[in-house]
Structures are given as structure tokens and as C-alpha cells.
Motif scaffolding. Structure first.
Motif, mmCIF file in Angstrom:
data_model
loop_
_atom_site.group_PDB
_atom_site.id
_atom_site.type_symbol
_atom_site.label_atom_id
_atom_site.label_comp_id
_atom_site.label_asym_id
_atom_site.label_seq_id
_atom_site.Cartn_x
_atom_site.Cartn_y
_atom_site.Cartn_z
ATOM 1 N N LEU A 5 1.227 5.073 -4.799
ATOM 2 C CA LEU A 5 1.500 3.710 -5.269
ATOM 3 C C LEU A 5 2.426 3.770 -6.482
ATOM 4 C CD1 LEU A 5 1.016 0.654 -5.235
ATOM 5 C CD2 LEU A 5 -1.058 1.046 -6.583
ATOM 6 N N PHE A 6 3.609 3.210 -6.315
ATOM 7 C CA PHE A 6 4.591 3.146 -7.401
ATOM 8 C C PHE A 6 4.558 1.760 -8.027
ATOM 9 C CE2 PHE A 6 9.251 2.086 -8.209
ATOM 10 C CZ PHE A 6 9.183 2.454 -9.548
ATOM 11 N N ILE A 7 4.191 1.705 -9.303
ATOM 12 C CA ILE A 7 4.165 0.440 -10.034
ATOM 13 C C ILE A 7 5.293 0.441 -11.060
ATOM 14 C CG2 ILE A 7 2.839 -1.052 -11.569
ATOM 15 C CD1 ILE A 7 1.804 -0.928 -8.673
ATOM 16 N N PRO A 8 6.325 -0.382 -10.867
ATOM 17 C CA PRO A 8 7.446 -0.429 -11.813
ATOM 18 C C PRO A 8 6.982 -0.726 -13.237
ATOM 19 C CG PRO A 8 8.001 -1.589 -9.804
ATOM 20 C CD PRO A 8 6.536 -1.263 -9.707
ATOM 21 N N LEU A 26 -3.486 -2.918 -0.077
ATOM 22 C CA LEU A 26 -3.325 -1.690 0.701
ATOM 23 C C LEU A 26 -4.673 -1.090 1.089
ATOM 24 C CD1 LEU A 26 -0.367 -0.044 -1.256
ATOM 25 C CD2 LEU A 26 -0.285 -0.991 1.059
ATOM 26 N N GLU A 27 -5.634 -1.153 0.176
ATOM 27 C CA GLU A 27 -6.960 -0.624 0.480
ATOM 28 C C GLU A 27 -7.641 -1.441 1.568
ATOM 29 O OE1 GLU A 27 -8.251 1.608 -3.670
ATOM 30 O OE2 GLU A 27 -8.819 -0.486 -3.389
ATOM 31 N N LYS A 28 -7.453 -2.769 1.559
ATOM 32 C CA LYS A 28 -8.001 -3.613 2.616
ATOM 33 C C LYS A 28 -7.443 -3.223 3.986
ATOM 34 C CE LYS A 28 -8.804 -7.862 -0.055
ATOM 35 N NZ LYS A 28 -8.331 -9.258 -0.269
ATOM 36 N N LEU A 29 -6.218 -2.737 3.986
ATOM 37 C CA LEU A 29 -5.550 -2.361 5.235
ATOM 38 C C LEU A 29 -5.885 -0.934 5.650
ATOM 39 C CD1 LEU A 29 -2.102 -4.038 4.520
ATOM 40 C CD2 LEU A 29 -3.787 -4.765 6.210
ATOM 41 N N GLY A 30 -6.793 -0.314 4.911
ATOM 42 C CA GLY A 30 -7.258 1.015 5.272
ATOM 43 C C GLY A 30 -6.342 2.147 4.865
ATOM 44 N N VAL A 31 -5.441 1.879 3.930
ATOM 45 C CA VAL A 31 -4.495 2.894 3.489
ATOM 46 C C VAL A 31 -5.148 3.792 2.430
ATOM 47 C CG1 VAL A 31 -2.270 3.279 2.348
ATOM 48 C CG2 VAL A 31 -2.537 1.387 3.974
ATOM 49 N N ASP A 32 -4.890 5.080 2.526
ATOM 50 C CA ASP A 32 -5.388 6.062 1.554
ATOM 51 C C ASP A 32 -4.409 6.090 0.384
ATOM 52 O OD1 ASP A 32 -6.905 8.060 0.446
ATOM 53 O OD2 ASP A 32 -6.178 9.651 1.760
ATOM 54 N N VAL A 33 -4.736 5.349 -0.687
ATOM 55 C CA VAL A 33 -3.792 5.112 -1.784
ATOM 56 C C VAL A 33 -4.103 5.999 -2.985
ATOM 57 C CG1 VAL A 33 -2.699 3.372 -3.226
ATOM 58 C CG2 VAL A 33 -3.685 2.706 -1.033
ATOM 59 N N TYR A 34 -3.040 6.558 -3.579
ATOM 60 C CA TYR A 34 -3.154 7.368 -4.790
ATOM 61 C C TYR A 34 -2.192 6.817 -5.843
ATOM 62 C CZ TYR A 34 -5.441 10.673 -1.658
ATOM 63 O OH TYR A 34 -6.279 11.254 -0.742
ATOM 64 N N TYR A 35 -2.611 6.919 -7.093
ATOM 65 C CA TYR A 35 -1.762 6.435 -8.189
ATOM 66 C C TYR A 35 -1.451 7.594 -9.131
ATOM 67 C CZ TYR A 35 -0.066 3.815 -12.192
ATOM 68 O OH TYR A 35 0.712 3.345 -13.226
ATOM 69 N N ILE A 72 5.861 6.387 -0.254
ATOM 70 C CA ILE A 72 5.798 5.800 -1.589
ATOM 71 C C ILE A 72 5.981 4.306 -1.402
ATOM 72 C CG2 ILE A 72 6.833 5.684 -3.869
ATOM 73 C CD1 ILE A 72 7.699 8.621 -1.721
ATOM 74 N N VAL A 73 5.030 3.521 -1.904
ATOM 75 C CA VAL A 73 5.063 2.064 -1.718
ATOM 76 C C VAL A 73 5.025 1.381 -3.074
ATOM 77 C CG1 VAL A 73 3.889 0.069 -0.725
ATOM 78 C CG2 VAL A 73 3.929 2.228 0.523
ATOM 79 N N GLY A 74 5.901 0.393 -3.261
ATOM 80 C CA GLY A 74 5.929 -0.347 -4.520
ATOM 81 C C GLY A 74 6.204 -1.817 -4.303
ATOM 82 N N PRO A 75 5.695 -2.681 -5.196
ATOM 83 C CA PRO A 75 5.890 -4.135 -5.077
ATOM 84 C C PRO A 75 7.180 -4.618 -5.742
ATOM 85 C CG PRO A 75 4.381 -3.685 -6.879
ATOM 86 C CD PRO A 75 4.764 -2.344 -6.298
ATOM 87 N N SER A 76 8.280 -3.908 -5.501
ATOM 88 C CA SER A 76 9.556 -4.289 -6.107
ATOM 89 C C SER A 76 10.704 -3.785 -5.255
ATOM 90 C CB SER A 76 9.665 -3.708 -7.523
ATOM 91 O OG SER A 76 10.977 -3.879 -8.028
ATOM 92 N N ASN A 102 11.225 7.979 2.500
ATOM 93 C CA ASN A 102 9.864 7.469 2.680
ATOM 94 C C ASN A 102 9.407 6.505 1.591
ATOM 95 O OD1 ASN A 102 8.977 8.990 5.161
ATOM 96 N ND2 ASN A 102 9.548 10.706 3.866
ATOM 97 N N ALA A 103 10.346 5.974 0.822
ATOM 98 C CA ALA A 103 10.030 4.939 -0.171
ATOM 99 C C ALA A 103 10.159 3.568 0.489
ATOM 100 C CB ALA A 103 10.967 5.043 -1.365
ATOM 101 N N TYR A 104 9.124 2.745 0.341
ATOM 102 C CA TYR A 104 9.091 1.436 1.000
ATOM 103 C C TYR A 104 8.664 0.341 0.040
ATOM 104 C CZ TYR A 104 9.572 3.286 5.747
ATOM 105 O OH TYR A 104 10.050 3.880 6.892
ATOM 106 N N GLU A 105 9.350 -0.775 0.132
ATOM 107 C CA GLU A 105 8.886 -2.010 -0.515
ATOM 108 C C GLU A 105 7.625 -2.464 0.216
ATOM 109 O OE1 GLU A 105 8.093 -6.077 -0.634
ATOM 110 O OE2 GLU A 105 9.214 -5.263 1.075
ATOM 111 N N LEU A 106 6.705 -3.095 -0.490
ATOM 112 C CA LEU A 106 5.384 -3.424 0.041
ATOM 113 C C LEU A 106 5.422 -4.167 1.374
ATOM 114 C CD1 LEU A 106 2.273 -3.610 -0.348
ATOM 115 C CD2 LEU A 106 2.689 -5.732 -1.643
#
Length: 245
Positions: A5-8, A26-35, A72-76, A102-106
Motif C-alpha cells: 500500500l503506497f500512501i502519498p 482493499l481488506e474487504k476485497l480480500g487483498v493481502d495488504v502490507y504497508y 503496488i496500489v495507491g489512492p493517487s 505493477n504499480a496501480y491506481e486504486l
């Protein structure tokens, strides 16, 4: 899959609720998220100001922090676009290439990678969608009015699936808001006028809440709205998609 999880930096400092909504979604969608806790700026402000060489340290640190993840997923959209497009200034090692690919906008990650549109959200308001330039013309999250392509929009697909939400049609739906990163600093008067025009478009079409996938643009619009005491709320799309009102 392991997702980093990339947070600008501006979201981390000014809009932590957007970061929280992104994580919860992302967690609701069952994604294994790391920060990765050592993450910092992706280097975009320096790059946008013409100091690409000075931004390399931030870019390399980004690669170091995120190279172990599948995505890599970020909200920006603007920050993700910088990673995908402007990390070309680095030596193209396997790690750098992997990060860029593999970097993706949310919203793009949810629709294109996870294959989801209806996230079970509810938000009973009239919503206006601001389509940010980096997301629209850089990441191709939607079709542009200056082209004759068939209409599509990952953000619209997600919002149209939110229970109770009425997505309002704007007169100039993909026009720039005037933020443009450092453009809003060096060309303040033009930036403000463009922002005011954009806000008026939302007001003219009965919008109650402005949303979008890039909070830098939303921050610009929210500042103008607050200064002029206008009857509009501003929420990042992650907050709406995570809502259960």
C-alpha cells in the motif's frame, strides 16, 4: 497476491482518512495488504519542478520499499503515473521494471486486476466526478472528450454500482481543475480561475459531493470551496466506495 500500500505524502499528512479508507476497502476485497513503514515521497514534486536528478534518491528508496510485492496500489493517479512513467530516469534493473509494471491506481486495480465493480457500498447523494488529468490522460482510466474513442471510465463503473448514489452529468466533465502540482504555485491566478470554473460546473448540475481518484486535485477544489463558503462536500472515491450509509 501480496500488495504494498503506497500512501502519498500529502495524503499521509493531510488526509489520513483517505489512507484508512483505502486500506479498509482493499481488506474487504480480500487483498493481502502490507504497508512499508519506511516509505516516503515518490519524487514527483522534484521531478515536476525540473529537478529529476535530485529526485533519484526518493525514487530508489521507493523501489527499495516496494520491490518485494506483487502489486503496488495507491489512492493517487498522479503519484502512480510518476512511478510508471518517470522512473525511466533510473537504471532499468529487474526491480525497477517490476515496480513500474505493477504499480496501480486504486480504481484501476479494483476493476482491472480484481475484476470488481460492485463493492457493496451505499452513498445516497448526488455526486460529481472530477476526472484528474494524470489518471485520465496518463493512466487512461477513462476516455477523453477530445478523442473519438468509445466511452469508458473505471471510476464511473465503480460509482454507478454504489447503492443510492446519483452520478451527475457535468457540462465539461474532463476539464482540468487547474491544480497541476507546482502549476498552482507558479500560475496561481490561472489555477484559481480554472478551479472556480470547475466548481461552478458541479454547482450548476446539482452536485452535493465532489469526488475523484486524486486528492491533490480535490485538495485544490476543496480549498476554493471552503474559502467561498460554497455548499459542496469533497470526498476521495475510496471514502465513498468504503461507505455504508
Amino acid at each position: 497476491m501480496k500488495v504494498g500500500l503506497f500512501i502519498p505524502c500529502y495524503i499521509n499528512q493531510l488526509y489520513p482518512q483517505v489512507a484508512i479508507a483505502t486500506l479498509e476497502l482493499l481488506e474487504k476485497l480480500g487483498v493481502d495488504v502490507y504497508y512499508p513503514t519506511q516509505q516516503t515521497c515518490c519524487g514527483q514534486p522534484l521531478g515536476n519542478s525540473g529537478y529529476e536528478e535530485d529526485s533519484k534518491g526518493a525514487c530508489l528508496l521507493f523501489v527499495e520499499n516496494f520491490n518485494e510485492y506483487d502489486y503496488i496500489v495507491g489512492p493517487s493517479g498522479s503519484c502512480i503515473y510518476h512511478v510508471k512513467k518517470h522512473f525511466d530516469i533510473l537504471e532499468q534493473t529487474p526491480d525497477v521494471i517490476k515496480i513500474r509494471n505493477n504499480a496501480y491506481e486504486l480504481c484501476e486495480f479494483i476493476v482491472k486486476v480484481l475484476g470488481k465493480k460492485d463493492l457493496g457500498a451505499s452513498f445516497p447523494y448526488r455526486v460529481g466526478l472530477h476526472k484528474s488529468c494524470h489518471g485520465l490522460r496518463g493512466l487512461h482510466l477513462g476516455s477523453c472528450s477530445e478523442r473519438m474513442d468509445p466511452h469508458f471510465s473505471t471510476e464511473e463503473d465503480l460509482l454507478n454500482s454504489v447503492k443510492g448514489l446519483e452520478l451527475m452529468k457535468l457540462n465539461r466533465e474532463d476539464e482540468c481543475c487547474g491544480f497541476g502540482g507546482t502549476f498552482s504555485v507558479f500560475e496561481e491566478a490561472i489555477s484559481v480561475k480554472m478551479g472556480k470554473d470547475k466548481i461552478q460546473d458541479h454547482l450548476d448540475n446539482g452536485v452535493e459531493v465532489i469526488t475523484g481518484a486524486d486528492h491533490s486535485c480535490l485538495m485544490h477544489l476543496e480549498g476554493l470551496i471552503n474559502r467561498n463558503n460554497q455548499p459542496l462536500r469533497v470526498l476521495h472515491i475510496a471514502e465513498i466506495l468504503n461507505s455504508s450509509i
